[in-house]
Scaffold this active site. Structure first.
Site, PDB file in Angstrom:
ATOM      1  N   TYR A 179      16.431 -19.103   3.415  1.00  0.00           N
ATOM      2  CA  TYR A 179      17.135 -20.385   3.531  1.00  0.00           C
ATOM      3  C   TYR A 179      16.126 -21.532   3.667  1.00  0.00           C
ATOM      4  CZ  TYR A 179      20.350 -23.865   5.518  1.00  0.00           C
ATOM      5  OH  TYR A 179      21.076 -24.994   5.768  1.00  0.00           O
TER       6      TYR A 179
ATOM      7  N   HIS B 101      26.792 -19.263  13.720  1.00  0.00           N
ATOM      8  CA  HIS B 101      25.667 -19.589  14.584  1.00  0.00           C
ATOM      9  C   HIS B 101      26.073 -19.331  16.043  1.00  0.00           C
ATOM     10  CE1 HIS B 101      24.327 -21.820  10.991  1.00  0.00           C
ATOM     11  NE2 HIS B 101      23.134 -21.453  11.429  1.00  0.00           N
TER      12      HIS B 101
ATOM     13  N   LEU C 197      31.301 -27.944   7.915  1.00  0.00           N
ATOM     14  CA  LEU C 197      31.052 -28.526   9.243  1.00  0.00           C
ATOM     15  C   LEU C 197      30.509 -29.946   9.113  1.00  0.00           C
ATOM     16  CD1 LEU C 197      30.541 -28.271  12.374  1.00  0.00           C
ATOM     17  CD2 LEU C 197      28.357 -27.202  11.792  1.00  0.00           C
TER      18      LEU C 197
ATOM     19  N   ASN D 167      20.073 -27.701  15.225  1.00  0.00           N
ATOM     20  CA  ASN D 167      21.269 -26.836  15.207  1.00  0.00           C
ATOM     21  C   ASN D 167      22.517 -27.668  15.501  1.00  0.00           C
ATOM     22  OD1 ASN D 167      19.069 -25.013  15.259  1.00  0.00           O
ATOM     23  ND2 ASN D 167      20.323 -23.446  16.242  1.00  0.00           N
ATOM     24  N   LEU D 168      23.539 -27.500  14.670  1.00  0.00           N
ATOM     25  CA  LEU D 168      24.741 -28.330  14.748  1.00  0.00           C
ATOM     26  C   LEU D 168      25.933 -27.519  15.225  1.00  0.00           C
ATOM     27  CD1 LEU D 168      24.208 -29.998  11.284  1.00  0.00           C
ATOM     28  CD2 LEU D 168      23.782 -31.063  13.520  1.00  0.00           C
TER      29      LEU D 168
ATOM     30  N   SER E 177      17.191 -28.687   7.331  1.00  0.00           N
ATOM     31  CA  SER E 177      17.450 -27.914   8.544  1.00  0.00           C
ATOM     32  C   SER E 177      16.160 -27.829   9.347  1.00  0.00           C
ATOM     33  CB  SER E 177      17.878 -26.510   8.134  1.00  0.00           C
ATOM     34  OG  SER E 177      17.699 -25.605   9.201  1.00  0.00           O
ATOM     35  N   SER E 178      16.293 -27.635  10.656  1.00  0.00           N
ATOM     36  CA  SER E 178      15.085 -27.502  11.474  1.00  0.00           C
ATOM     37  C   SER E 178      14.360 -26.180  11.208  1.00  0.00           C
ATOM     38  CB  SER E 178      15.431 -27.620  12.965  1.00  0.00           C
ATOM     39  OG  SER E 178      16.379 -26.637  13.332  1.00  0.00           O
ATOM     40  N   CYS E 179      14.998 -25.243  10.492  1.00  0.00           N
ATOM     41  CA  CYS E 179      14.317 -23.963  10.226  1.00  0.00           C
ATOM     42  C   CYS E 179      13.271 -24.081   9.121  1.00  0.00           C
ATOM     43  CB  CYS E 179      15.311 -22.857   9.918  1.00  0.00           C
ATOM     44  SG  CYS E 179      16.097 -23.054   8.332  1.00  0.00           S
TER      45      CYS E 179
ATOM     46  N   TRP F  69      23.618 -11.819  21.999  1.00  0.00           N
ATOM     47  CA  TRP F  69      22.516 -11.222  21.237  1.00  0.00           C
ATOM     48  C   TRP F  69      21.154 -11.633  21.790  1.00  0.00           C
ATOM     49  CZ3 TRP F  69      24.226 -12.486  15.490  1.00  0.00           C
ATOM     50  CH2 TRP F  69      25.432 -11.812  15.248  1.00  0.00           C
TER      51      TRP F  69
ATOM     52  N   LYS G 260      15.514 -24.854   1.287  1.00  0.00           N
ATOM     53  CA  LYS G 260      15.582 -26.234   1.802  1.00  0.00           C
ATOM     54  C   LYS G 260      14.266 -26.975   1.567  1.00  0.00           C
ATOM     55  CE  LYS G 260      19.762 -26.727   3.331  1.00  0.00           C
ATOM     56  NZ  LYS G 260      20.630 -27.698   2.618  1.00  0.00           N
TER      57      LYS G 260
END
Ligand code: GDP
Length: 311
Positions: free
Chosen positions: A138, A181, A16, A167-168, A109-111, A204, A142
């Site tokens: 994950y 995602h 992506l 989130n992308l 990543s923002s996570c 969900w 990172k």
């Protein structure tokens, strides 16, 4: 301006993020971009990667290679998310240093931020509290990548920078319902529900979590901007500065796709972190802004899905 003849290696160029970077780099006139797909170069094979770097000697590396997935995949396969990501980032960052790469951009990543970080999340929130359990593995990988880049900067003066995208979504996203995602998953579900003339679409969780979505072409633009303008080992957030609830996202996607049935909430699936909105003051102050409104970006991604996945 960056010299368009400089050799740039985009690790993960088919994903992506990587494919968006390739489109952008080519559009900007970069033409010295070695490509190796998975069958030609296994990024988890240390010797193969080292000899690739020794032979090609890229000037710039963008690290967009990762084992990624949505909330379910992350939750189900923590071993793979931790091990695979640690392995490929260690190999590539080290190889980049060994072969004198002039600049490396590591994408996180923002996570990486604590589950209950202040919102919007400033870069300083890193390591301020426990992580969201569904994607802890994950996130830990990172965070280790960020710290390795910072260690190379501190100990050896390397210009290795790290950006944290929100989130992308966009073309070449993963549309597999088990591992994708939320945005890609809902696009597919809405399309299939419309095609089958279904009355309901399963979403969900509770619909209350809030997420921020950035089109991957905007991320690619931010990456080039950072490669030119940002030389600090301190992490920098990349987002649009606005979030929406999963319920609002589902409604927007149904409107774009043209599905007119009901949303059915599946509360056996996790919500994940309640809110993830990045504080993008730092990047804004440097002068970068996104250009793709969410509705337009989703419509464009739906077109891509229809041409490339649905047929
Ligand atoms: P996250 O941002 O790491 O939590 O990852 P996701 O993008 O996978 O999920 C974001 C939110 O969307 C979570 O609250 C999910 O429960 C919710 N969600 C709703 N429907 C879906 C779906 O069909 N797939 C996924 N992956 N998430 C969904």
């Amino acid at each position: 301006m960056m010299d368009t003849s400089e050799k740039i290696f985009v690790a993960g160029y088919r994903g992506l993020v990587g494919s968006a970077l390739m489109r952008r780099l080519e559009r900007e006139g970069f033409h010295n971009i070695p490509k190796r797909d998975r069958s030609q170069l296994d990024l988890g094979d240390e010797r193969a990667v080292q000899s690739f770097f020794a032979k090609e000697r890229p000037a710039i590396v963008i690290f967009a290679a990762a084992k990624v997935g949505g909330i379910k995949a992350n939750n189900d396969f923590p071993v793979e998310f931790l091990l695979d990501n640690l392995r490929i980032q260690n190999i590539i960052i080290h190889s980049a240093y060994e072969t004198g790469v002039r600049k490396l951009l590591f994408l996180g990543s923002s996570c990486i931020y604590p589950k209950l970080a202040p919102q919007p999340i400033p870069e300083t929130a890193l390591l301020g509290g426990p992580l969201e359990p569904t994607n802890e593995a994950y996130a830990i990988a990172k965070i280790a990548g960020i710290k390795l880049c910072q260690a190379y900067a501190r100990e050896y003066g390397a210009n290795f920078i790290s950006a944290m995208p929100t989130n992308l979504y966009g073309p070449n996203d993963n549309f597999d319902l088990e591992t994708s995602h939320v945005l890609a998953a809902l696009l597919r579900k809405a399309h299939e529900a419309k095609t089958r003339k279904a009355r309901e679409l399963a979403v969900w969780g509770s619909g209350t979590p809030r997420r921020e979505f950035l089109h991957v072409d905007d991320l690619a633009s931010a990456c080039l901007f950072l490669l030119e303008k940002y030389d600090s080992p301190e992490i920098i957030n990349v987002g649009c500065g606005e979030d929406i609830s999963i319920r609002e996202l589902a409604e927007l996607i149904c409107a774009i796709v043209g599905f007119e049935g009901q949303l059915a909430w599946d509360d056996t699936k996790p919500d994940g972190t309640p809110r993830k909105l990045l504080d993008v003051t730092k990047l804004h102050n440097l002068g970068w802004r996104p250009t793709i409104p969410l509705r337009d970006g989703i419509a464009q991604t739906y077109e891509w899905f229809l041409k490339n996945v649905a047929h």
